[in-house]
Design a protein around this motif. Structure first.
Motif, short mmCIF file in Angstrom:
data_model
loop_
_atom_site.label_atom_id
_atom_site.label_comp_id
_atom_site.label_asym_id
_atom_site.label_seq_id
_atom_site.Cartn_x
_atom_site.Cartn_y
_atom_site.Cartn_z
N ASP A 1 93.57 32.28 56.74
CA ASP A 1 94.77 31.14 56.42
C ASP A 1 94.91 31.16 54.78
OD1 ASP A 1 92.57 29.73 56.50
OD2 ASP A 1 93.75 28.06 57.65
N GLU A 2 93.81 30.93 54.21
CA GLU A 2 93.65 30.65 52.80
C GLU A 2 94.12 31.92 51.87
OE1 GLU A 2 90.05 29.00 51.65
OE2 GLU A 2 90.26 27.20 53.07
N SER B 1 91.49 26.76 43.72
CA SER B 1 91.96 25.49 44.54
C SER B 1 91.37 25.49 45.80
CB SER B 1 93.32 25.06 44.69
OG SER B 1 93.99 26.19 45.60
N PHE B 2 91.27 26.57 46.43
CA PHE B 2 90.18 26.59 47.68
C PHE B 2 88.73 26.74 47.43
CE2 PHE B 2 94.37 28.09 49.48
CZ PHE B 2 94.70 27.20 50.31
N TYR C 1 83.51 34.07 47.49
CA TYR C 1 82.47 32.83 47.13
C TYR C 1 81.60 33.31 45.84
CZ TYR C 1 84.96 30.78 50.86
OH TYR C 1 85.80 30.30 51.90
N THR D 1 97.85 31.41 52.14
CA THR D 1 98.52 30.76 51.03
C THR D 1 98.40 31.49 49.68
OG1 THR D 1 97.65 28.88 52.56
CG2 THR D 1 98.15 28.19 50.17
N ILE D 2 97.35 32.09 49.25
CA ILE D 2 97.25 32.63 48.05
C ILE D 2 98.07 33.68 47.72
CG2 ILE D 2 95.64 33.95 46.52
CD1 ILE D 2 93.17 32.58 48.00
N ALA E 1 95.38 29.49 42.79
CA ALA E 1 95.49 29.02 44.39
C ALA E 1 93.67 29.33 44.70
CB ALA E 1 96.56 30.07 44.89
N ALA E 2 93.33 30.45 44.54
CA ALA E 2 92.04 30.72 45.10
C ALA E 2 90.95 29.59 44.47
CB ALA E 2 91.53 32.18 44.40
N LEU F 1 86.38 35.25 53.89
CA LEU F 1 87.35 33.94 53.38
C LEU F 1 88.13 33.88 54.39
CD1 LEU F 1 87.97 35.62 50.04
CD2 LEU F 1 86.48 33.91 50.49
N PRO F 2 88.29 32.39 54.69
CA PRO F 2 89.44 32.33 55.71
C PRO F 2 90.87 32.87 55.45
CG PRO F 2 88.37 30.21 54.74
CD PRO F 2 87.85 31.57 53.87
#
Ligand SMILES: Cc1cc2nc3c(=O)[nH]c(=O)nc-3n(C[C@H](O)[C@H](O)[C@H](O)COP(=O)(O)O)c2cc1C
Length: 178
Positions: free
Chosen positions: A27-28, A112-113, A155, A31-32, A109-110, A24-25
């Motif tokens: 940076d994401e 949304s990515f 994912y 944000t989460i 939030a997850a 998983l990125p």
């Protein structure tokens, strides 16, 4: 039904229990974690801490410790790519409720990515088992904090099954629009 991107994220979120092996990125995840911190908490006490585990070996070790405590040797928390533990102060009067708000922020939030998630509840009631507490200490969880909710992230390996939403919504004093 009136909609927007936030509503679509809420409606699209499902519990994911099978993950592909793809990182998983970072940076994401950052944000989460920020979204977790922005959840409401009773009286704005914010008596919680968030632990983001990106190392799958560590997640597997935690699952093994939990599995041992539960007597389920093969327990694996669905082998997530990352895990966010939500810990609240033991005497926080609304710790569980606060956790629930943070957990939902994390999962939305997850979503949304495009990242799948599922609530992992197994630490509830196990935190004071000595081997579990020792492992939580190793991860940095203070003695006066406990963990009820964890979000397994990754994912989705497959689409979740259809799920009908059956809860009644009672309208009082107004009629719903079609
Ligand atoms: C408090 C709470 C605890 C949960 N614990 C688990 C769990 O330990 N393992 C799991 O696979 N799912 C767990 N779930 C996920 C629910 O089973 C799931 O949300 C429910 O079946 C509805 O499916 P959906 O999330 O796809 O809408 C939990 C959900 C909540 C709110």
């Amino acid at each position: 039904m009136k909609t927007n991107s936030t509503v679509e994220t809420v409606l699209a979120r499902r519990s994911i229990r099978s993950f592909v092996d793809k990182p998983l990125p970072h940076d994401e995840l950052e944000t989460i974690a920020i979204c977790a911190k922005h959840a409401p908490s009773a009286n704005n006490r914010q008596e919680w801490m968030f632990f983001v585990i990106e190392d799958r070996n560590r997640t597997a070790k935690l699952a093994a410790v939990i599995g041992e405590a539960m007597g389920r040797a093969t327990y694996d928390m669905y082998k997530p790519q990352a895990l966010i533990m939500v810990a609240h102060k033991k005497d926080a009067p609304f710790g569980r409720e606060d956790d629930g708000c943070a957990m939902e922020n994390i999962m939305l939030a997850a979503q949304s990515f495009g990242i799948g998630s599922v609530w992992i509840n197994q630490l509830q009631g196990l935190c004071e088992i000595p081997a579990v507490r020792a492992h939580l200490t190793e991860l940095g969880v203070p003695e006066d904090y406990e963990v009820h909710g964890m979000a397994a992230l990754g994912y989705a390996a497959k689409e979740p099954p259809e799920l009908e939403r059956t809860s009644p919504v009672i309208w009082i004093g107004s009629a719903p629009s079609a």
